[in-house]
Design an enzyme around this catalytic site. Sequence first.
Site, PDB file in Angstrom:
ATOM      1  N   TRP A   1      45.303  47.595  35.908  1.00  0.00           N
ATOM      2  CA  TRP A   1      45.073  49.035  36.096  1.00  0.00           C
ATOM      3  C   TRP A   1      46.352  49.812  35.779  1.00  0.00           C
ATOM      4  O   TRP A   1      46.350  50.759  34.990  1.00  0.00           O
ATOM      5  CB  TRP A   1      44.632  49.258  37.549  1.00  0.00           C
ATOM      6  CG  TRP A   1      43.978  50.562  37.834  1.00  0.00           C
ATOM      7  CD1 TRP A   1      43.649  51.541  36.921  1.00  0.00           C
ATOM      8  CD2 TRP A   1      43.574  51.037  39.118  1.00  0.00           C
ATOM      9  NE1 TRP A   1      43.066  52.593  37.576  1.00  0.00           N
ATOM     10  CE2 TRP A   1      43.003  52.305  38.924  1.00  0.00           C
ATOM     11  CE3 TRP A   1      43.634  50.516  40.415  1.00  0.00           C
ATOM     12  CZ2 TRP A   1      42.497  53.068  39.983  1.00  0.00           C
ATOM     13  CZ3 TRP A   1      43.124  51.267  41.464  1.00  0.00           C
ATOM     14  CH2 TRP A   1      42.565  52.527  41.253  1.00  0.00           C
TER      15      TRP A   1
ATOM     16  N   HIS B   1      54.366  38.217  38.700  1.00  0.00           N
ATOM     17  CA  HIS B   1      53.970  37.973  40.093  1.00  0.00           C
ATOM     18  C   HIS B   1      55.035  37.163  40.810  1.00  0.00           C
ATOM     19  O   HIS B   1      54.828  36.772  41.953  1.00  0.00           O
ATOM     20  CB  HIS B   1      52.671  37.172  40.140  1.00  0.00           C
ATOM     21  CG  HIS B   1      51.470  37.872  39.573  1.00  0.00           C
ATOM     22  ND1 HIS B   1      51.212  39.195  39.781  1.00  0.00           N
ATOM     23  CD2 HIS B   1      50.446  37.407  38.817  1.00  0.00           C
ATOM     24  CE1 HIS B   1      50.077  39.519  39.168  1.00  0.00           C
ATOM     25  NE2 HIS B   1      49.600  38.446  38.580  1.00  0.00           N
TER      26      HIS B   1
ATOM     27  N   ARG C   1      36.143  43.288  38.636  1.00  0.00           N
ATOM     28  CA  ARG C   1      35.063  42.724  39.436  1.00  0.00           C
ATOM     29  C   ARG C   1      34.336  43.814  40.196  1.00  0.00           C
ATOM     30  O   ARG C   1      33.212  44.183  39.855  1.00  0.00           O
ATOM     31  CB  ARG C   1      35.645  41.659  40.386  1.00  0.00           C
ATOM     32  CG  ARG C   1      34.622  40.812  41.124  1.00  0.00           C
ATOM     33  CD  ARG C   1      35.323  39.877  42.105  1.00  0.00           C
ATOM     34  NE  ARG C   1      36.076  40.588  43.122  1.00  0.00           N
ATOM     35  CZ  ARG C   1      35.597  40.938  44.313  1.00  0.00           C
ATOM     36  NH1 ARG C   1      34.368  40.614  44.645  1.00  0.00           N
ATOM     37  NH2 ARG C   1      36.342  41.601  45.184  1.00  0.00           N
TER      38      ARG C   1
ATOM     39  N   GLY D   1      36.483  46.487  42.158  1.00  0.00           N
ATOM     40  CA  GLY D   1      37.395  47.623  42.148  1.00  0.00           C
ATOM     41  C   GLY D   1      37.238  48.567  43.320  1.00  0.00           C
ATOM     42  O   GLY D   1      37.312  49.784  43.165  1.00  0.00           O
TER      43      GLY D   1
END
Length: 275
Positions: free
Chosen positions: A47, A93, A237, A239
């Site tokens: 996003w 990450h 998926r 959201g």
Amino acid sequence: GLTVVEVNRVHLPPFPIVENNINNYDKFHARGDDVWIVNWPKSGTHWMYEVIKLLMTGREELTDSIKEGTMFPEACAVESLEKLPSPRVLDTHVPLKLFPEEALKKSKIIYTLRNPKDAFVSAYYHMKNDRSVSYEGSWNGFFELSVDENTCLCGSWFDHVADWMEVLENNPNALVVKYEDMKRDLKKEVRRVAEFLGYTKSEEVYENVTKKCSFGHMKKAKKEPKCFWKPGGSMYRKGIVGDWKNHFTVAQNEKFNAIFNEKRNKLRVSVDFEL
Ligand code: A3P
């Protein structure tokens, strides 16, 4: 169990070839105009990537993930990182201890934070449907892996947030953006990101970025590499905020909250999501 790659006692997602590429960080050359999206997995990486790319390139449409996917140095060849034109948008990450100091000193960092309960649920579906992982355990099993710092992906959500916040708070080169705030008022967060990165734009551009980065548009317009997912898998998926309520049992919620309350002082960030 979960197929993961272990580096310095941290479990990383088994992206293609993490084992071969995690040492990329030793050879990594940071650039002053690099922009990093840093987070615990499933906290809004893709996003934020689209928001930044739209602002940065001035393009009207979302990126083509097949041609220019999000770039995780822990998951791709160092040569391909060197070849990327500036300004690069990179994702990671990794916990702070695996991140290169040079990048911390000279690059911009946007840390996205999401209610860990929703991130755990999102990670569960990701690990289940990702062909390279194919987690076959239950949600209950995944929950236990996630609350145990020895088995949690990326070395415990709590440590990830606490360690990163310690170096990012009061750092003018860093911005913290919350997933829940993006859900509440995306345009406001788009404007914050634009101002932080120095891509201040017109109201019309912010409107377009907000529209293109809505969940509905992203889910429809983003093409995903077919080989990545098992049937039914998707990066987009549901959201939503609060899907954890459909998964956490009362006992799991109590267990999680007990850990959360014990560790919340270390987080150094106001967490206003629903517990
Ligand atoms: P869910 O699995 O809860 O739906 P990441 O990109 O870090 O892997 O995070 C993926 C999560 O972000 C998924 O959460 C996905 O649906 C959500 N997401 C992606 N784009 C979104 C958008 N435009 N609006 C809201 N959520 C979004």
